[in-house]
Design a protein around this motif. Structure first.
Motif, PDB file in Angstrom:
ATOM      1  N   GLY A 170       0.746  -1.245   0.000  1.00 36.91           N
ATOM      2  CA  GLY A 170       0.000   0.000   0.000  1.00 36.91           C
ATOM      3  C   GLY A 170       0.778   1.298   0.000  1.00 36.91           C
ATOM      4  O   GLY A 170       0.219   2.349   0.309  1.00 36.91           O
ATOM      5  N   ALA A 171       2.054   1.271  -0.346  1.00 35.68           N
ATOM      6  CA  ALA A 171       2.866   2.496  -0.326  1.00 35.68           C
ATOM      7  C   ALA A 171       2.256   3.613  -1.163  1.00 35.68           C
ATOM      8  O   ALA A 171       2.245   4.780  -0.747  1.00 35.68           O
ATOM      9  N   LEU A 172       1.736   3.254  -2.327  1.00 32.11           N
ATOM     10  CA  LEU A 172       1.214   4.274  -3.247  1.00 32.11           C
ATOM     11  C   LEU A 172      -0.026   4.971  -2.702  1.00 32.11           C
ATOM     12  O   LEU A 172      -0.402   6.048  -3.177  1.00 32.11           O
ATOM     13  N   GLU A 173      -0.653   4.374  -1.677  1.00 30.74           N
ATOM     14  CA  GLU A 173      -1.852   4.962  -1.074  1.00 30.74           C
ATOM     15  C   GLU A 173      -1.517   5.810   0.153  1.00 30.74           C
ATOM     16  O   GLU A 173      -2.421   6.338   0.812  1.00 30.74           O
ATOM     17  N   ALA A 174      -0.238   5.954   0.459  1.00 34.70           N
ATOM     18  CA  ALA A 174       0.166   6.748   1.630  1.00 34.70           C
ATOM     19  C   ALA A 174      -0.182   8.218   1.423  1.00 34.70           C
ATOM     20  O   ALA A 174      -0.135   8.717   0.294  1.00 34.70           O
ATOM     21  N   PRO A 175      -0.542   8.918   2.499  1.00 39.83           N
ATOM     22  CA  PRO A 175      -0.807  10.353   2.363  1.00 39.83           C
ATOM     23  C   PRO A 175       0.467  11.079   1.908  1.00 39.83           C
ATOM     24  O   PRO A 175       1.561  10.783   2.403  1.00 39.83           O
ATOM     25  N   PHE A 176       0.313  11.983   0.952  1.00 35.99           N
ATOM     26  CA  PHE A 176       1.445  12.775   0.446  1.00 35.99           C
ATOM     27  C   PHE A 176       2.575  11.891  -0.105  1.00 35.99           C
ATOM     28  O   PHE A 176       3.751  12.210   0.057  1.00 35.99           O
ATOM     29  N   TYR A 177       2.189  10.788  -0.763  1.00 37.48           N
ATOM     30  CA  TYR A 177       3.191   9.831  -1.264  1.00 37.48           C
ATOM     31  C   TYR A 177       4.272  10.513  -2.107  1.00 37.48           C
ATOM     32  O   TYR A 177       5.466  10.294  -1.884  1.00 37.48           O
ATOM     33  N   GLY A 178       3.868  11.325  -3.059  1.00 39.56           N
ATOM     34  CA  GLY A 178       4.836  11.957  -3.957  1.00 39.56           C
ATOM     35  C   GLY A 178       5.830  12.823  -3.210  1.00 39.56           C
ATOM     36  O   GLY A 178       7.047  12.741  -3.433  1.00 39.56           O
ATOM     37  N   ALA A 179       5.335  13.667  -2.299  1.00 36.94           N
ATOM     38  CA  ALA A 179       6.208  14.567  -1.548  1.00 36.94           C
ATOM     39  C   ALA A 179       7.132  13.786  -0.606  1.00 36.94           C
ATOM     40  O   ALA A 179       8.336  14.073  -0.513  1.00 36.94           O
ATOM     41  N   ILE A 180       6.573  12.799   0.069  1.00 37.11           N
ATOM     42  CA  ILE A 180       7.360  11.997   1.017  1.00 37.11           C
ATOM     43  C   ILE A 180       8.506  11.293   0.302  1.00 37.11           C
ATOM     44  O   ILE A 180       9.662  11.354   0.733  1.00 37.11           O
ATOM     45  N   THR A 181       8.182  10.603  -0.783  1.00 37.91           N
ATOM     46  CA  THR A 181       9.221   9.828  -1.466  1.00 37.91           C
ATOM     47  C   THR A 181      10.273  10.736  -2.099  1.00 37.91           C
ATOM     48  O   THR A 181      11.455  10.389  -2.123  1.00 37.91           O
ATOM     49  N   LYS A 182       9.866  11.888  -2.584  1.00 35.78           N
ATOM     50  CA  LYS A 182      10.826  12.824  -3.170  1.00 35.78           C
ATOM     51  C   LYS A 182      11.843  13.285  -2.133  1.00 35.78           C
ATOM     52  O   LYS A 182      13.056  13.307  -2.386  1.00 35.78           O
ATOM     53  N   VAL A 183      11.372  13.649  -0.951  1.00 36.13           N
ATOM     54  CA  VAL A 183      12.257  14.106   0.122  1.00 36.13           C
ATOM     55  C   VAL A 183      13.179  12.977   0.581  1.00 36.13           C
ATOM     56  O   VAL A 183      14.385  13.174   0.766  1.00 36.13           O
ATOM     57  N   ILE A 184      12.615  11.786   0.763  1.00 35.66           N
ATOM     58  CA  ILE A 184      13.415  10.643   1.235  1.00 35.66           C
ATOM     59  C   ILE A 184      14.481  10.264   0.206  1.00 35.66           C
ATOM     60  O   ILE A 184      15.638   9.999   0.562  1.00 35.66           O
ATOM     61  N   LYS A 185      14.123  10.247  -1.062  1.00 31.63           N
ATOM     62  CA  LYS A 185      15.096   9.914  -2.116  1.00 31.63           C
ATOM     63  C   LYS A 185      16.240  10.922  -2.128  1.00 31.63           C
ATOM     64  O   LYS A 185      17.414  10.547  -2.241  1.00 31.63           O
ATOM     65  N   PHE A 186      15.897  12.197  -2.011  1.00 33.64           N
ATOM     66  CA  PHE A 186      16.933  13.230  -1.976  1.00 33.64           C
ATOM     67  C   PHE A 186      17.856  13.009  -0.775  1.00 33.64           C
ATOM     68  O   PHE A 186      19.079  13.095  -0.894  1.00 33.64           O
ATOM     69  N   GLY A 187      17.274  12.709   0.387  1.00 34.32           N
ATOM     70  CA  GLY A 187      18.072  12.454   1.583  1.00 34.32           C
ATOM     71  C   GLY A 187      18.995  11.262   1.429  1.00 34.32           C
ATOM     72  O   GLY A 187      20.166  11.310   1.829  1.00 34.32           O
ATOM     73  N   CYS A 188      18.494  10.195   0.812  1.00 33.82           N
ATOM     74  CA  CYS A 188      19.304   8.984   0.605  1.00 33.82           C
ATOM     75  C   CYS A 188      20.470   9.260  -0.335  1.00 33.82           C
ATOM     76  O   CYS A 188      21.602   8.824  -0.081  1.00 33.82           O
ATOM     77  N   LYS A 189      20.190   9.965  -1.431  1.00 31.82           N
ATOM     78  CA  LYS A 189      21.259  10.270  -2.391  1.00 31.82           C
ATOM     79  C   LYS A 189      22.318  11.172  -1.767  1.00 31.82           C
ATOM     80  O   LYS A 189      23.522  10.992  -2.002  1.00 31.82           O
ATOM     81  N   THR A 190      21.888  12.115  -0.942  1.00 30.70           N
ATOM     82  CA  THR A 190      22.830  12.993  -0.247  1.00 30.70           C
ATOM     83  C   THR A 190      23.681  12.182   0.728  1.00 30.70           C
ATOM     84  O   THR A 190      24.897  12.377   0.812  1.00 30.70           O
ATOM     85  N   ALA A 191      23.043  11.266   1.457  1.00 31.77           N
ATOM     86  CA  ALA A 191      23.768  10.427   2.417  1.00 31.77           C
ATOM     87  C   ALA A 191      24.818   9.568   1.718  1.00 31.77           C
ATOM     88  O   ALA A 191      25.933   9.388   2.229  1.00 31.77           O
TER      89      ALA A 191
END
Length: 198
Positions: A170-191
Motif C-alpha cells: 500500500g505504499a502508493l496509497e500513503a498520504p502525500f506519497y509523492g512529496a514523502i518519497t521525493k524528500v526521502i530519495k533526496f536524503g538517501c542520495k545525499t547520504a
C-alpha cells in the motif's frame, strides 16, 4: 657470508614491503569507497527498520517489516565483515546515520503502515539504482572482486524485493506519497555522496 647469500638477503628485504601492501590490507580507491558506502547504507537501513518496528511492531504489518529487517541485519553484518577483511575505512557519519535512520523509520511509521511502506519504496529505489551503478563499475574493472560483485548483486535483488513488497502493502496509497518519497530519495542520495568522502 658469500656475495650470493648477501644478494639473496637484499632481495628478500626489497620484496617484503611489497607483500605488506597487498590488496587485502590496502584496498584500491573504488573498493574502499564501495565497501564504506554500502556498509553505511545497510547500517542506516537496519536503523530505519528498527524505527518502524518500534512503532508498528505489534501491528498487522509488523511481521513483514520484521522479515525485511532481518535481511537488512544480514546485509549489515556482511559489510561489517568486508570492512574488516579489506581494512576499508568506515564513514565517520555512522552516529548521524544511526539517529537519522531510526528517526526516518519511526517518523514514517507514525503515518501508518502505508507511510512506512512509502519510506521503504523510496529508500529501496535509491539503493537498487546505487547497487546497479556499482555493479557496472565493478564489471569495468580488469580484476573484478567476484565475491563483492556477487554480494552486491544478491543484495540488490533483495532490496528490489523490499521495494516491491512496499508497493504490494500500500505504499502508493500513503498520504502525500509523492512529496514523502521525493524528500526521502533526496536524503538517501545525499547520504550516499557524503559517505563517499567523510
Amino acid at each position: 657470508m658469500t656475495s650470493s647469500a648477501l644478494r639473496n638477503c637484499y632481495k628478500k628485504l626489497l620484496v617484503t614491503p611489497r607483500r605488506l601492501h597487498s590488496s587485502t590490507s590496502h584496498p584500491d580507491k573504488l573498493l574502499d569507497e564501495i565497501i564504506r558506502v554500502d556498509h553505511a547504507g545497510e547500517f542506516a537501513a537496519d536503523r530505519i527498520y528498527a524505527g518502524q518496528m518500534a512503532i508498528l511492531g505489534n501491528s498487522t504489518i509488523g511481521p513483514k517489516i520484521k522479515e525485511m529487517w532481518e535481511q537488512e541485519k544480514q546485509h549489515r553484518a556482511k559489510f561489517e565483515e568486508l570492512i574488516n577483511k579489506h581494512r576499508a575505512r568506515p564513514t565517520a557519519l555512522l552516529p548521524v546515520w544511526d539517529i537519522a535512520g531510526f528517526a526516518l523509520g519511526a517518523g514514517s511509521a507514525l503515518l501508518g503502515s502505508k507511510g512506512a511502506m512509502a519510506c521503504t519504496v523510496a529508500v529501496e529505489s535509491v539503493i537498487v539504482e546505487h547497487y546497479n551503478e556499482q555493479i557496472r563499475q565493478l564489471l569495468r574493472k580488469e580484476n573484478v572482486d567476484r565475491t563483492l560483485l556477487e554480494t552486491i548483486q544478491q543484495f540488490r535483488n533483495e532490496e528490489q524485493e523490499h521495494h516491491d513488497a512496499g508497493i504490494q502493502y500500500g505504499a502508493l496509497e500513503a498520504p502525500f506519497y509523492g512529496a514523502i518519497t521525493k524528500v526521502i530519495k533526496f536524503g538517501c542520495k545525499t547520504a550516499i555522496e557524503l559517505s563517499k568522502i567523510i
